[in-house]
Design a protein around this motif. Sequence first.
Motif, PDB file in Angstrom:
ATOM      1  N   ARG A 397       9.190   3.536  -0.088  1.00 35.06           N
ATOM      2  CA  ARG A 397       9.037   2.978   0.531  1.00 35.06           C
ATOM      3  C   ARG A 397       7.610   2.677   0.715  1.00 35.06           C
ATOM      4  O   ARG A 397       6.423   1.585   1.308  1.00 35.06           O
ATOM      5  CB  ARG A 397       9.511   2.389   1.867  1.00 35.06           C
ATOM      6  N   VAL A 398       6.940   3.782   1.101  1.00 33.55           N
ATOM      7  CA  VAL A 398       5.209   4.048   1.512  1.00 33.55           C
ATOM      8  C   VAL A 398       4.690   3.313   0.791  1.00 33.55           C
ATOM      9  O   VAL A 398       4.022   2.122   1.014  1.00 33.55           O
ATOM     10  CB  VAL A 398       5.274   5.631   1.681  1.00 33.55           C
ATOM     11  N   ASP A 399       4.693   3.601  -0.904  1.00 32.48           N
ATOM     12  CA  ASP A 399       3.704   2.763  -1.403  1.00 32.48           C
ATOM     13  C   ASP A 399       3.802   1.147  -1.213  1.00 32.48           C
ATOM     14  O   ASP A 399       2.961   0.752  -1.650  1.00 32.48           O
ATOM     15  CB  ASP A 399       3.920   3.170  -3.457  1.00 32.48           C
ATOM     16  N   ARG A 400       5.127   0.828  -0.864  1.00 26.12           N
ATOM     17  CA  ARG A 400       5.513  -0.601  -1.273  1.00 26.12           C
ATOM     18  C   ARG A 400       4.556  -1.743   0.381  1.00 26.12           C
ATOM     19  O   ARG A 400       3.961  -2.490   0.342  1.00 26.12           O
ATOM     20  CB  ARG A 400       6.774  -0.901  -1.587  1.00 26.12           C
ATOM     21  N   TRP A 401       4.665  -0.179   1.545  1.00 24.61           N
ATOM     22  CA  TRP A 401       4.041  -1.001   2.762  1.00 24.61           C
ATOM     23  C   TRP A 401       2.509  -0.796   2.435  1.00 24.61           C
ATOM     24  O   TRP A 401       2.032  -1.542   2.737  1.00 24.61           O
ATOM     25  CB  TRP A 401       4.682  -0.073   3.788  1.00 24.61           C
ATOM     26  N   TYR A 402       2.226   0.064   2.019  1.00 22.75           N
ATOM     27  CA  TYR A 402       0.830  -0.022   1.845  1.00 22.75           C
ATOM     28  C   TYR A 402       0.759  -1.085   0.923  1.00 22.75           C
ATOM     29  O   TYR A 402      -0.916  -1.679   1.490  1.00 22.75           O
ATOM     30  CB  TYR A 402       0.163   1.432   1.004  1.00 22.75           C
ATOM     31  N   ASP A 403       0.962  -1.446  -0.345  1.00 27.60           N
ATOM     32  CA  ASP A 403       0.380  -3.004  -1.206  1.00 27.60           C
ATOM     33  C   ASP A 403       0.434  -3.999   0.178  1.00 27.60           C
ATOM     34  O   ASP A 403      -0.039  -5.044   0.190  1.00 27.60           O
ATOM     35  CB  ASP A 403       1.362  -2.809  -2.060  1.00 27.60           C
ATOM     36  N   VAL A 404       2.299  -3.888   1.000  1.00 29.43           N
ATOM     37  CA  VAL A 404       2.599  -5.318   1.954  1.00 29.43           C
ATOM     38  C   VAL A 404       1.013  -4.983   2.971  1.00 29.43           C
ATOM     39  O   VAL A 404       0.515  -6.705   3.535  1.00 29.43           O
ATOM     40  CB  VAL A 404       3.545  -4.816   2.353  1.00 29.43           C
ATOM     41  N   CYS A 405       0.697  -3.635   3.437  1.00 31.05           N
ATOM     42  CA  CYS A 405      -0.595  -3.622   4.485  1.00 31.05           C
ATOM     43  C   CYS A 405      -1.479  -4.732   4.130  1.00 31.05           C
ATOM     44  O   CYS A 405      -2.624  -5.463   5.030  1.00 31.05           O
ATOM     45  CB  CYS A 405      -0.312  -2.338   5.438  1.00 31.05           C
ATOM     46  N   PHE A 406      -1.858  -4.073   2.361  1.00 27.86           N
ATOM     47  CA  PHE A 406      -3.882  -4.322   2.276  1.00 27.86           C
ATOM     48  C   PHE A 406      -3.154  -5.274   1.935  1.00 27.86           C
ATOM     49  O   PHE A 406      -5.176  -5.587   1.249  1.00 27.86           O
ATOM     50  CB  PHE A 406      -4.024  -3.092   1.939  1.00 27.86           C
ATOM     51  N   ALA A 407      -2.416  -5.675   0.929  1.00 23.40           N
ATOM     52  CA  ALA A 407      -2.842  -7.086   0.186  1.00 23.40           C
ATOM     53  C   ALA A 407      -3.928  -8.189   0.383  1.00 23.40           C
ATOM     54  O   ALA A 407      -4.517  -8.815  -0.457  1.00 23.40           O
ATOM     55  CB  ALA A 407      -1.202  -7.526  -0.096  1.00 23.40           C
TER      56      ALA A 407
END
Length: 409
Positions: A397-407
Amino acid sequence: MNRVLFVDEDKNALDSLRVMLHPMRATWDMSFTPDGQEGLRMMEAGGPFDVVVTELRMPIMPGTKFLREVMTKYPLTVRFVLSGDLDDQNLSRAAAVAHQVLAKPCDAHRLREVITRVLSLKDRFDNRFLKETLLNIGSLPSVPVVYTEVMREIQSENSSMDKIGKLIQRDPGMSAKVLQIVNSAHMGLRHKISSITHACTMLGMQNIKAFVLFAELFASAEKGKLPKGFSLDLLWNHGLAVGGFAKRIAEAEDAPRNVMEDSYTAGLMHDIGLLILASQLPDKLVEVLNMKRSSPVTVWEAEKRVLGATHADIGGYLLDLWGLPDSIVGAITYHYYPSGRPESFHSPTSEDEVAGFDALTAVHVANFFCEGEEAKEHDLKPDIDAVYLERLGLSERVDRWYDVCFAST
């Protein structure tokens, strides 16, 4: 055996305490007195108590004066107020000298619970000086711009608690104090409160005004002690970033509302231990930073060598002492290394949490993201607890969380 002293001029109240706490007689050495001066004489003759619990309204020696004497003479004693007279003025005075403020009537289970909890903290640190410092903190320094904005909103004709709550939650010192008071003073709550706006609503406008002023006065007194180069603004901005990312991660997981609120609050305050070190032990913080510069050690390792505890340990200890929810305390204490969290700090209350996701997970990952960005400028080497995430089945899930945070950054 732990020693606990109860002070109340009301004989019926003392008799009631004796009865309700009778089952604890094998665990605690309890003393009861109607007079604070007599309580001080008991300590002079037999040594300090581990915990003192006092009423505020006493004609010979008011409870606040008694606690101030205890704070000065016996700095390792935990101080509680148990009172039926908690108006705005008394609550403000009590907050300056008590670790927790309990309202009468307080049932036996609740009283035993809070005293047992603080007694469990007694041996958390070996460093006596560190423990004395933490036990004598009444408030934390605040960012002046937040104070100004809050007071402006309070004085506005169209002021609202929602706006005030949103302003206060931008500052870790004020947030911690507000949560301390609301979780201590308002009995009858089925669950502890971690939402700043909800806490502000429960406290009321006058109490918020008093606490905000108290925090700013403390900040003004401590400004001269802050180590050279230490920036409250940088700490504030980092906390805001981690809190915001943690909430986004929780939202991405469709976590319950309480988990989202805990994630933001714990993220905002995750480095509150650094705020404590900077304002209360600036020389020790300088020693830590100098060791970090001159030796191949992490900040955490340097803190352990100098203080015997990390800033996460220190922040978690103080907030635990103040009675904040386990979800907040655990997320702050173990935000760097969540694998080290004991099971006692995690009591799942929803299917989402049972599945493995909670505020600690959100804050740990959010802090990793933020430190990764800051590493580009400050030569940091952030790390993520891969073992912890793998154990929970969340690694992917970490990559998805990264995208969500920096979107949207």
